[in-house]
Motif scaffolding. Structure first.
Motif, PDB file in Angstrom:
ATOM      1  N   ASP A  89       0.863  -1.188   0.000  1.00 28.71           N
ATOM      2  CA  ASP A  89       0.000   0.000   0.000  1.00 28.71           C
ATOM      3  C   ASP A  89       0.900   1.238   0.000  1.00 28.71           C
ATOM      4  OD1 ASP A  89      -1.712   2.074   0.597  1.00 28.71           O
ATOM      5  OD2 ASP A  89      -2.132   1.409   2.652  1.00 28.71           O
TER       6      ASP A  89
ATOM      7  N   TRP B  39       2.259  -4.652 -11.229  1.00 27.10           N
ATOM      8  CA  TRP B  39       2.379  -4.210  -9.831  1.00 27.10           C
ATOM      9  C   TRP B  39       1.634  -2.894  -9.640  1.00 27.10           C
ATOM     10  CZ3 TRP B  39       4.598   0.017  -7.337  1.00 27.10           C
ATOM     11  CH2 TRP B  39       4.654  -0.097  -5.929  1.00 27.10           C
TER      12      TRP B  39
ATOM     13  N   GLU C  19      -0.929  -1.864 -11.301  1.00 27.99           N
ATOM     14  CA  GLU C  19      -2.372  -2.163 -11.339  1.00 27.99           C
ATOM     15  C   GLU C  19      -2.854  -2.690  -9.981  1.00 27.99           C
ATOM     16  OE1 GLU C  19      -4.618  -2.389 -14.147  1.00 27.99           O
ATOM     17  OE2 GLU C  19      -3.189  -1.468 -15.537  1.00 27.99           O
ATOM     18  N   LEU C  20      -1.995  -3.494  -9.392  1.00 28.85           N
ATOM     19  CA  LEU C  20      -2.320  -4.070  -8.093  1.00 28.85           C
ATOM     20  C   LEU C  20      -2.479  -2.963  -7.050  1.00 28.85           C
ATOM     21  CD1 LEU C  20      -2.308  -7.105  -7.331  1.00 28.85           C
ATOM     22  CD2 LEU C  20       0.013  -6.772  -6.491  1.00 28.85           C
TER      23      LEU C  20
ATOM     24  N   LEU D 250      -3.214   0.133  -7.668  1.00 33.75           N
ATOM     25  CA  LEU D 250      -4.406   0.915  -8.010  1.00 33.75           C
ATOM     26  C   LEU D 250      -5.686   0.212  -7.583  1.00 33.75           C
ATOM     27  CD1 LEU D 250      -3.555   2.312 -11.546  1.00 33.75           C
ATOM     28  CD2 LEU D 250      -3.692   3.555  -9.372  1.00 33.75           C
ATOM     29  N   SER D 251      -5.667  -1.117  -7.646  1.00 31.26           N
ATOM     30  CA  SER D 251      -6.890  -1.865  -7.308  1.00 31.26           C
ATOM     31  C   SER D 251      -7.260  -1.682  -5.835  1.00 31.26           C
ATOM     32  CB  SER D 251      -6.717  -3.347  -7.644  1.00 31.26           C
ATOM     33  OG  SER D 251      -5.782  -3.915  -6.745  1.00 31.26           O
ATOM     34  N   LYS D 252      -6.297  -1.200  -5.043  1.00 32.38           N
ATOM     35  CA  LYS D 252      -6.581  -1.012  -3.615  1.00 32.38           C
ATOM     36  C   LYS D 252      -6.931   0.436  -3.285  1.00 32.38           C
ATOM     37  CE  LYS D 252      -3.185  -4.495  -2.632  1.00 32.38           C
ATOM     38  NZ  LYS D 252      -1.764  -4.584  -2.353  1.00 32.38           N
TER      39      LYS D 252
ATOM     40  N   GLU E  17      -9.188   4.133  -4.304  1.00 35.72           N
ATOM     41  CA  GLU E  17     -10.303   4.650  -5.091  1.00 35.72           C
ATOM     42  C   GLU E  17      -9.907   6.003  -5.638  1.00 35.72           C
ATOM     43  OE1 GLU E  17     -14.174   4.635  -3.284  1.00 35.72           O
ATOM     44  OE2 GLU E  17     -13.822   2.546  -2.663  1.00 35.72           O
TER      45      GLU E  17
ATOM     46  N   ARG F 258      -1.615   5.023 -15.604  1.00 39.04           N
ATOM     47  CA  ARG F 258      -2.045   4.282 -14.415  1.00 39.04           C
ATOM     48  C   ARG F 258      -2.066   5.233 -13.225  1.00 39.04           C
ATOM     49  NH1 ARG F 258       0.907   0.036 -17.228  1.00 39.04           N
ATOM     50  NH2 ARG F 258      -0.660  -1.497 -17.776  1.00 39.04           N
TER      51      ARG F 258
ATOM     52  N   ARG G 248      -1.866  -5.751 -19.670  1.00 36.42           N
ATOM     53  CA  ARG G 248      -2.047  -6.142 -18.280  1.00 36.42           C
ATOM     54  C   ARG G 248      -1.530  -7.563 -18.097  1.00 36.42           C
ATOM     55  NH1 ARG G 248      -6.948  -3.313 -15.875  1.00 36.42           N
ATOM     56  NH2 ARG G 248      -6.898  -1.421 -17.053  1.00 36.42           N
TER      57      ARG G 248
END
Ligand code: 9PG
Length: 460
Positions: free
Chosen positions: A88, A132, A134-135, A137-139, A141, A382, A448
């Motif tokens: 994070d 990485w 993307e990962l 970003l997925s966490k 908002e 990204r 991706r």
């Protein structure tokens, strides 16, 4: 000073002839790239340069590779590429080392928890870095990225001496030549001092300059270094309690540089008054520079991690200038800025000279700028719009063709910074070709990829 302890995370076998290690530099200007196992990666040459591009609290062992937030290894033997990264980016950013052991091993260590992931479908390190990102970003908002209109910047032609007349002159030249420029960005030189964000008499009348830009149907941009305080400024003299104790932010403008403690009583109010003043004058584009100063270690008034203090200060600035304004980060801690800037300088300064001073890749030089922009391509679209720094196209620029090609291939922010009268036919044609209005939000440059988490070790 913080005491640092590096814990071993993994020991991986590599093919010494083919393995590559990817380093992500701490801030915009810090070198980034993939280096072979048998090579050494760039190191800052001088202490004052180190303070500005690296985190001064970290040791700088020359016997290893070092990265901030994520380090990637391609073992070179056909096994998947592996990333070692923080989970994070909203908290502290770990410093990660990869130290060669014998001639077939790399030992990965970090001062904070990180997790390892393998990327079986990644062909290149850039694919793994994309995955990485993307990962991460997925966490979070985050708001969708904005398209950023092309700008002309005063820095690489008028430097510190820029005046109202220069800006109005450039505006007239751009309008007459019908160059597709939307924003006129006034760089360093309009302010009284570093830390004293009032208008200097030497520059002229900022209010009327901005009004003239508006009358010509264009937007105004401005440079400032909100978290930096020159030792010779009024601010340093009058508000010593706002200075971040124990932080050496480097040396420039013929003076020592201090950092603002944004958690000190009144410091953020002062900055927000500055931003309100600029917003009221009509500024819609902010190039915020030397942002690393807001994320330095030091004795803060409030006991929060430096990266968290930085994110809070940047969020307040965003709230003050509004979502419609464009914020371009520069000299900024890379991962701690995700979600807080619209565009991000991902390189040291472009320069009329190809090679950086003494070959230090954290210093201005087009070669260094191009290398970094390539190495951080995966972040574009990204985390933000990548800013590879301005195009410099006048005939006196070393290797101007290479600069044009490099900027063309980055897909990112399009700015240029030549005096219009210095441009020959080739340069004018390049400006027309490369400075095109940004119609849509930026596109992501590489495919991706899916990851597999194969080690997850929490340390400390
Ligand atoms: C204005 C410039 C431009 C430029 C920025 C930034 O001393 N130094 O190491 C140093 C590094 C970078 C630098 C200035 C000094 O440039 O990147 O585009 O805005 O500030 O001063």
């Amino acid at each position: 000073m913080v005491s640092l302890h590096f814990d071993e995370i993994a020991d991986i076998e590599i093919d010494p002839d083919r393995a590559l290690v990817y380093e992500l530099g701490w801030q915009s200007w810090s070198p980034s790239g993939s280096y072979s196992f048998k090579s050494t990666s760039p190191r800052p040459l001088k202490k004052i340069w180190q303070a500005m591009a690296y985190r001064p609290e970290f040791v700088d062992p020359s016997n290893c590779f070092q990265s901030d937030g994520v380090l990637i290894v391609n073992p070179g033997d056909g096994r998947p590429i592996v990333s070692f990264g923080v989970a994070d980016i909203q908290g502290q950013i770990p410093h990660i080392l990869a130290t060669p052991k014998g001639n077939k091993h790399l030992v990965i260590s970090s001062n904070l928890p990180i997790e390892a992931r393998s990327w079986p479908s990644a062909v290149t390190i850039e694919d793994a870095l994309s995955g990485w990102a993307e990962l991460i970003l997925s966490k979070m908002e985050l708001q969708p990225l904005k398209a950023i209109a092309p700008a002309w910047c005063s820095w690489y032609c008028y430097w510190f001496n820029v005046t109202q007349n220069d800006i109005v002159g450039a505006l007239g030249d751009i309008t007459r030549a019908q160059l597709p420029i939307t924003t006129i960005q006034i760089d360093d030189g309009w302010q009284e001092a570093i830390g004293d964000w009032t208008i200097s008499k030497r520059f002229g009348d900022l209010k009327s300059t901005i009004a003239t830009i508006k009358e010509a149907g264009k937007e105004s941009g401005i440079w400032l270094a909100p978290f930096l305080v020159g030792a010779n400024s009024q601010l340093a003299e009058k508000n010593p309690s706002w200075i971040l104790g124990g932080a050496d932010a480097g040396f420039n403008w013929n003076q020592s540089l201090l950092a603002l403690d944004t958690t000190a009583n009144g410091a953020m109010d002062y900055l927000l008054e500055t931003f309100t003043m600029l917003k009221e004058l009509g500024v819609t584009y902010f190039k915020l520079d030397f942002l690393y100063a807001g994320a330095m270690e030091g004795n803060r008034n409030r006991d929060i991690p430096s990266e968290v203090a930085y994110r809070q200060a940047m969020a307040s600035i965003r709230e003050c200038v509004g979502d419609e304004a464009t914020i371009v980060g520069c000299g900024a801690p890379i991962l701690s800025s995700v979600g807080l800037v619209d565009a991000m300088r991902i390189s040291p300064d472009i320069s009329p000279l190809w090679d950086p001073p003494e070959q230090d890749l954290s210093q201005p030089g087009s070669r260094a700028a191009i290398l970094n922009s390539r190495a951080r391509r995966a972040l574009h679209g990204r985390f933000w719009v990548n800013d590879p720094d301005c195009l410099l196209l006048r005939p006196s620029i070393e290797n101007r063709e290479l600069i044009a090609d490099a900027v063309a291939s980055t897909n990112g922010l399009r700015t240029f910074s030549d005096p219009i009268s210095s441009l020959d036919e080739w340069a004018i044609a390049k400006v027309r070709e490369l400075i095109t209005p940004a119609e849509t939000a930026p596109a992501v440059p590489s495919p991706r990829v899916a990851s597999v988490q194969y080690i997850s070790q929490q340390v400390q």
